[in-house]
Design an enzyme around this catalytic site. Structure first.
Site, short mmCIF file in Angstrom:
data_model
loop_
_atom_site.label_atom_id
_atom_site.label_comp_id
_atom_site.label_asym_id
_atom_site.label_seq_id
_atom_site.Cartn_x
_atom_site.Cartn_y
_atom_site.Cartn_z
N ASP A 68 0.82 -1.21 0.00
CA ASP A 68 0.00 0.00 0.00
C ASP A 68 0.86 1.26 0.00
O ASP A 68 2.08 1.21 0.15
CB ASP A 68 -0.97 0.01 1.20
CG ASP A 68 -0.31 -0.44 2.50
OD1 ASP A 68 0.93 -0.31 2.63
OD2 ASP A 68 -1.01 -0.92 3.40
N ASN A 137 -7.57 -3.04 14.21
CA ASN A 137 -8.95 -3.30 13.78
C ASN A 137 -9.03 -4.50 12.83
O ASN A 137 -10.06 -4.73 12.22
CB ASN A 137 -9.54 -2.05 13.12
CG ASN A 137 -8.80 -1.65 11.84
OD1 ASN A 137 -7.85 -2.33 11.43
ND2 ASN A 137 -9.22 -0.56 11.22
N HIS A 139 -7.24 -4.92 10.06
CA HIS A 139 -6.97 -4.65 8.65
C HIS A 139 -5.68 -5.35 8.19
O HIS A 139 -4.79 -5.63 8.98
CB HIS A 139 -6.97 -3.14 8.34
CG HIS A 139 -5.76 -2.37 8.78
ND1 HIS A 139 -5.77 -1.01 8.90
CD2 HIS A 139 -4.49 -2.74 9.10
CE1 HIS A 139 -4.57 -0.60 9.26
NE2 HIS A 139 -3.78 -1.63 9.40
N GLU A 144 -9.47 -1.99 5.21
CA GLU A 144 -10.08 -1.75 6.50
C GLU A 144 -11.32 -2.63 6.66
O GLU A 144 -11.80 -3.22 5.67
CB GLU A 144 -10.48 -0.27 6.60
CG GLU A 144 -9.32 0.71 6.40
CD GLU A 144 -8.38 0.82 7.62
OE1 GLU A 144 -8.39 -0.06 8.50
OE2 GLU A 144 -7.63 1.81 7.67
P1 PGA Z 1 2.15 -1.72 12.58
O1 PGA Z 1 0.99 -1.68 11.50
O2 PGA Z 1 3.09 -2.78 12.14
O3 PGA Z 1 2.77 -0.36 12.51
O4 PGA Z 1 1.51 -2.02 13.88
C1 PGA Z 1 0.45 -2.88 11.08
C2 PGA Z 1 -0.75 -2.61 10.21
O5 PGA Z 1 -1.45 -1.61 10.47
O6 PGA Z 1 -1.00 -3.38 9.29
#
Ligand code: PGA
Length: 259
Positions: A68, A137, A139, A144
């Site tokens: 992304d 959450n 995702h 999302e």
């Molecule tokens: P993080 O993000 O590794 O910074 O916790 C993971 C994500 O949101 O997929």
């Protein structure tokens, strides 16, 4: 069934993740990887860079896609995932620039950029190994809650909670509102998926993904249907699963594995 490996801490989780990536590129130097950004994979990238420097592990023939990118950020913006990947991985190993792909968040026609990106993954022969983090959450990538399981690379609106969590990367108070993300179906078609989760703040999401109903409300739950998916969890992220890691799953401790 999703394989689960529980490691004692972040460092050992990162070491196992790096070893899996290294094995895949040794077995198939031209492998295609779909890679995450964020805090979680930093330890994995650090180890892969070390393996490149100390052991000559080569990525020169591999192809890389990123999951992304924020919409509206030019590739040289300090909070862009282009810069993150250059600083933490691509720029520190022998990856071939021509085979590195990150969605262009500043493309004048974002829809066309998404189609181009999806086509590039197809033309590369699909993804051999997709490495994922997980949002609090649930995702994956920037898919999302509510992301359709049949979605492809597309422009998405970020959840408010995601924008708050990622705010510290931006000078202004929050992350951009939109992003380009590889879709759920594109992730699912990867021949192997490795999801990393570390820390107590990921425990609920990891448990919901592994043990909850398969539902678009928890995007990572889609992986329960994947034929070759592994979750690497550190002990804190695995805590709600204690005693519930069942037959067919694995627990690991400092490299030793038991059923
Ligand atoms: P993080 O993000 O590794 O910074 O916790 C993971 C994500 O949101 O997929």
């Amino acid at each position: 069934m999703v394989r689960v490996r529980v490691l004692p801490d972040y460092e050992s989780m990162s070491a196992v993740a790096a070893e899996i990536v290294a094995e895949r590129v040794r077995e198939k130097p031209g492998a295609v990887f779909l890679l995450p950004t964020g805090t979680t994979p930093l330890g994995m990238y650090r180890r892969l860079v070390q393996m490149h420097r100390r052991e000559g592990l080569s990525f020169a023939q591999a192809t890389f896609f990123n999951l992304d990118e924020y919409l509206g950020l030019p590739p040289d913006h300090p909070a862009s995932y282009h810069v993150y990947m250059q600083e933490h991985f691509y720029g520190l190993v022998d990856a071939d620039r021509a085979r590195i792909h990150v969605p262009d968040g500043s493309a004048p026609d974002p829809e066309a950029e998404c189609e181009r990106y999806e086509a590039a993954i197809r033309e590369a022969g699909g993804v051999d190994l997709c490495v994922l983090g997980i949002g609090r959450n649930g995702h994956i990538g920037f898919n999302e809650p509510g992301a359709p399981f049949d979605s492809r690379t597309r422009v998405v609106r970020l959840a408010e909670s995601t924008r708050r969590v990622n705010a510290s990367d931006f000078e202004v108070d929050r992350a951009p509102e939109r992003a380009i993300t590889v879709g759920m179906a594109t992730i699912f078609e990867s021949r192997e998926v490795l999801l990393l989760a570390s820390g107590a703040n990921k425990a609920r999401a990891a448990a919901a993904a592994l043990r909850g109903e398969i539902s678009e409300a928890v995007p990572a739950s889609m992986l329960q249907r994947h034929p070759n998916a592994t979750f690497l969890l550190d002990r804190d992220a695995a805590s709600p699963l204690d005693g519930a890691v069942s037959e067919g799953e694995q627990r690991s401790n400092e490299g030793s594995t038991w059923a």
